[in-house]
Design an enzyme around this catalytic site. Structure first.
Site, PDB file in Angstrom:
ATOM      1  N   LYS A  10      -5.257   4.281   8.832  1.00 37.14           N
ATOM      2  CA  LYS A  10      -4.176   5.016   8.179  1.00 37.14           C
ATOM      3  C   LYS A  10      -4.407   6.524   8.239  1.00 37.14           C
ATOM      4  O   LYS A  10      -3.467   7.303   8.407  1.00 37.14           O
ATOM      5  CB  LYS A  10      -4.019   4.536   6.733  1.00 37.14           C
ATOM      6  CG  LYS A  10      -3.436   3.133   6.664  1.00 37.14           C
ATOM      7  CD  LYS A  10      -3.363   2.582   5.249  1.00 37.14           C
ATOM      8  CE  LYS A  10      -2.732   1.196   5.260  1.00 37.14           C
ATOM      9  NZ  LYS A  10      -2.689   0.568   3.938  1.00 37.14           N
TER      10      LYS A  10
ATOM     11  N   SER B  40       0.786  -1.239   0.000  1.00 35.27           N
ATOM     12  CA  SER B  40       0.000   0.000   0.000  1.00 35.27           C
ATOM     13  C   SER B  40       0.818   1.289   0.000  1.00 35.27           C
ATOM     14  O   SER B  40       0.256   2.374  -0.102  1.00 35.27           O
ATOM     15  CB  SER B  40      -0.957   0.014   1.203  1.00 35.27           C
ATOM     16  OG  SER B  40      -0.233   0.024   2.416  1.00 35.27           O
TER      17      SER B  40
END
Length: 348
Positions: A287, A242
């Site tokens: 996140k 990611s």
């Protein structure tokens, strides 16, 4: 003893028993929480995250933070019930079934190894995407990282084998090989053209039906790129794909004059492919929390994660939609100069 005292004694005993039970009872869940952030144009342990040699580089400023998700639990270290309950009460974390992170068909060690390979692939894809954006040519190849014991590829393909064709058709990326194998009916054979050391071989491998009914041979592959200069990425103990977008932006920032961030604190996430396309990721809520805690005011968000992100965006964090590396660069240019449109996430 009075009835009131007896009631309190029994209630206390029950609370204590439940507490002890909660502390020792293991449950098949994993707690996901905001992980550390790393500035891709900064340093980790006094070493640059991105080091480029053999090509001119330029000064940078601000931050281009990659973000991570930390997890607690797993098949070999299950969490207790109290930990799960605390997670369910904390809006900044997520508690998910263990099988979501560690499928029953793979061990925890296998999942962690796959995350390591995905990180390595992500770094190479990021380099390729940055060079594609800058129109700098490079070569490609795909090699075998490992084979799964008991699966058809085991004993037929070896670590380091470079795959050049599948079924007689040339291939140059991991996705192309995977799609070529999936196109074969499970149980039929597929022929790989490989380079093993100095030798060129055709290796025929049976196929089997894998997870989700997809055709597999049981191997892990990694893209190998032949770049015209060296780009080294150092992020320590971080896995998964990611961070691709943020690696690409860090490389671009160092390879081009001017400062991409304009001194701002930018964070973001998203997978990347060699063409520069940005893909969705997991753990977007955690996140974003990690990014905001680290001081970010702008968060580059994969388009496919926008709707989910809008539901949990922390105060003070501006979501900028990114469908590609090129679009992300244009958005940062617009933020820095005040000219042009900045694509925003929407709830729909």
């Amino acid at each position: 003893m009075s009835r009131r005292a007896l009631t309190l004694l029994v209630a206390g005993f029950l609370v204590l028993s439940l507490g002890v039970m909660g502390a020792v009872m293991k449950v098949p869940y994993v707690v996901l929480s905001p992980g550390p952030t790393e500035n891709t144009i900064g340093e980790v342990d006094k070493k640059p995250v991105i080091t480029i040699t053999g090509r001119q580089t330029y000064p940078t400023s601000g931050r281009l933070n990659l973000v991570t998700v930390a997890y607690q639990g797993g098949p070999s270290s299950q969490i207790d019930l109290l930990t799960a309950l605390r997670g369910w009460l904390d809006p900044t974390v997520a508690v998910v079934p263990e099988s979501t992170i560690f499928p029953e068909t793979r061990s925890q060690q296998q999942v962690e190894e796959e995350n390591t390979v995905e990180m390595a692939n992500s770094q190479d894809y990021a380099k390729a995407a940055a060079l594609t954006e800058l129109k700098i040519p490079y070569g490609t190849a795909v090699s075998v990282v490992s084979t799964e014991k008991g699966k058809p590829a085991d004993g037929r393909l070896r670590k380091g084998d470079e795959i050049t064709a599948v079924g007689g058709k040339p291939v140059s990326d991991v996705e192309g090989i995977s799609e070529a194998v999936k196109a074969v009916e499970p149980g039929r054979e597929v022929t790989f053209a490989i380079t093993r050391g100095q030798e060129k071989l055709d290796v025929t491998v049976p196929t089997v039906r894998g997870a989700g009914g997809k055709t597999v041979v049981g191997m892990v592959m990694q893209a190998k790129y032949k770049f015209p200069f060296d780009v080294e990425i150092n992020v320590g103990d971080v896995g998964g794909p990611s961070a691709g977008l943020m690696f690409s932006l860090g490389i671009l920032d160092k390879l081009t004059p001017g400062e991409l961030t304009g001194g701002k604190d930018i964070a973001g996430t998203g997978t990347i492919d060699p063409s520069g396309a940005v893909g969705p990721i997991g753990g977007i809520a955690q996140k974003m929390v990690g990014a905001r805690k680290a001081g970010a005011t702008v968060f580059l968000t994969p388009a496919d994660n926008c709707a989910e992100a809008m539901k949990a965006v922390p105060d003070g964090l501006r979501l900028v939609k990114a469908t590609s590396l090129h679009e992300a660069v244009q958005a940062l240019d617009a933020l820095r100069t005040g000219k042009g449109q900045v694509p925003a996430c929407s709830a729909g």
